[in-house]
Design an enzyme around this catalytic site. Sequence first.
Site, short mmCIF file in Angstrom:
data_model
loop_
_atom_site.label_atom_id
_atom_site.label_comp_id
_atom_site.label_asym_id
_atom_site.label_seq_id
_atom_site.Cartn_x
_atom_site.Cartn_y
_atom_site.Cartn_z
N CYS A 1 -72.18 25.06 11.37
CA CYS A 1 -73.52 25.68 11.39
C CYS A 1 -73.70 26.41 12.71
O CYS A 1 -74.75 26.34 13.34
CB CYS A 1 -74.62 24.67 11.13
SG CYS A 1 -74.59 23.20 12.18
N ASP B 1 -66.91 20.11 6.99
CA ASP B 1 -68.15 20.61 7.62
C ASP B 1 -68.25 19.92 8.98
O ASP B 1 -68.92 18.91 9.13
CB ASP B 1 -69.34 20.28 6.72
CG ASP B 1 -70.64 20.87 7.21
OD1 ASP B 1 -70.59 21.77 8.08
OD2 ASP B 1 -71.70 20.43 6.75
N GLY C 1 -75.89 16.42 1.77
CA GLY C 1 -76.47 17.57 1.09
C GLY C 1 -75.43 18.41 0.37
O GLY C 1 -75.61 18.79 -0.80
N LYS C 2 -74.33 18.70 1.05
CA LYS C 2 -73.27 19.50 0.43
C LYS C 2 -72.49 18.67 -0.59
O LYS C 2 -72.02 19.20 -1.59
CB LYS C 2 -72.34 20.06 1.51
CG LYS C 2 -73.04 21.06 2.44
CD LYS C 2 -72.09 21.61 3.49
CE LYS C 2 -72.78 22.60 4.41
NZ LYS C 2 -73.81 21.96 5.27
N CYS D 1 -66.60 15.18 6.05
CA CYS D 1 -67.63 15.01 7.10
C CYS D 1 -68.98 15.06 6.40
O CYS D 1 -69.81 15.91 6.67
CB CYS D 1 -67.52 16.11 8.16
SG CYS D 1 -65.88 16.32 8.88
N ALA D 2 -69.19 14.13 5.49
CA ALA D 2 -70.28 14.24 4.51
C ALA D 2 -71.67 14.09 5.10
O ALA D 2 -72.63 14.65 4.59
CB ALA D 2 -70.07 13.22 3.40
#
Length: 404
Positions: A355, A302, A238-239, A233-234
């Site tokens: 998050c 994510d 950032g990750k 789930c790019a």
Amino acid sequence: MLNSPLSASSNELVINILAMVLSEGKPLDRAYSQHFSGLKLVPAEQARITTVTGDILRRLNLYCFLADIKPEEMERLGSKLLNVWHLFHELELPKMQYSLPVDPDDLVARIEQAKTNPVLWDGCPEWLDTMGREQLGASWEKERAALNRPPKRFLRVNGLKVSRDELVQKLATEFVSTQVVDSVDSALEVTSDSALFRTNSFKEGLFEQQDAGSQRVAAALDAKPGMRVIDACAGAGGKTLHIAAQMQGKGRLLAMDVEQWKLDNLKERARRNGAHNIETRLIVGSKTIKRLKLTADRVLLDVPCSGLGVLKRNPDAKWRDTADRLPVLMELQKHILSSYSRMVKVGGIVVYATCSIFPCENRGQVDAFLAENPNFRLLEDETISPADTGFDGFYLAKLERIQE
């Protein structure tokens, strides 16, 4: 906060941005982009505008109560709210072409009344406070207060190009002051009001702006050089870029998403970062995932979530979203964890992350998954608390596949 009032033109910009967010439902970042596009604002003034806008949205119900206006009246009555904001922060009244007056005695009385209502004082809508108490109990009050504070600025050092100490020194030559974040090896906190994206260090790909809590998510993946890793789930990556640095550019890193424009942005960022082992792939259906079954050493999930851990950075969300959206998101989270975890091989690790700081999106989802999937075990999990860390709020769980 500010030490002098906004100019007339800046006040007008704040009102227009707020009206777009509150009346048209536009996300705050898009409202900023639309209103700043084409304007030749110096970075310091743009920062002042975003500071005021962000603070108002973090405590919108409080400021509306003090000004005795409704959020949907922002376009017509916004000047009164801006006057109230300046007086509340003990600043001189700003000069505006059209300005609605504020009764000082009424404002004092309303401030005293608001202080007796902690939920209002913290800028929290009732639906969110109800949910927070249900999910977090007694700890909700400290998290609620933390989420109305301005976010700190953090950088992730790009280990592919520079060490943390080297970046501290290089940024200092560009008049950017930073300090080390002891609990996050890759993080620096920015302690000056500097235009980060205009520095040569940024243009050279030496850092990315990324919250320190977010950096702990990718660090938990513990990706090694030579591994096959999937960030499923790019988003804009950032990750993904953090994982590439962990891998020292060696091995295969597959970044996947359902939106091509996000992957296109990631490609640009990867070039600047020198992350050459990243491959992007659009998820066009379940077959995209099935073809990768049992192929990855590490998988990062994510997942889409309520974003209730990052409200100080995205304060508009609590005035746009409601509790009704959460069950839909939770079904999507359940589907992604169940389906995408199939990509990890035996002995490999899946990191499930959000998050959010609410257990229903976090440990609740993990426990339900483990109950249905005995071929996985929980290694560890962590909720990153905004109140305890000063970071944004995140959750991560490390799951190991122990058999097919």
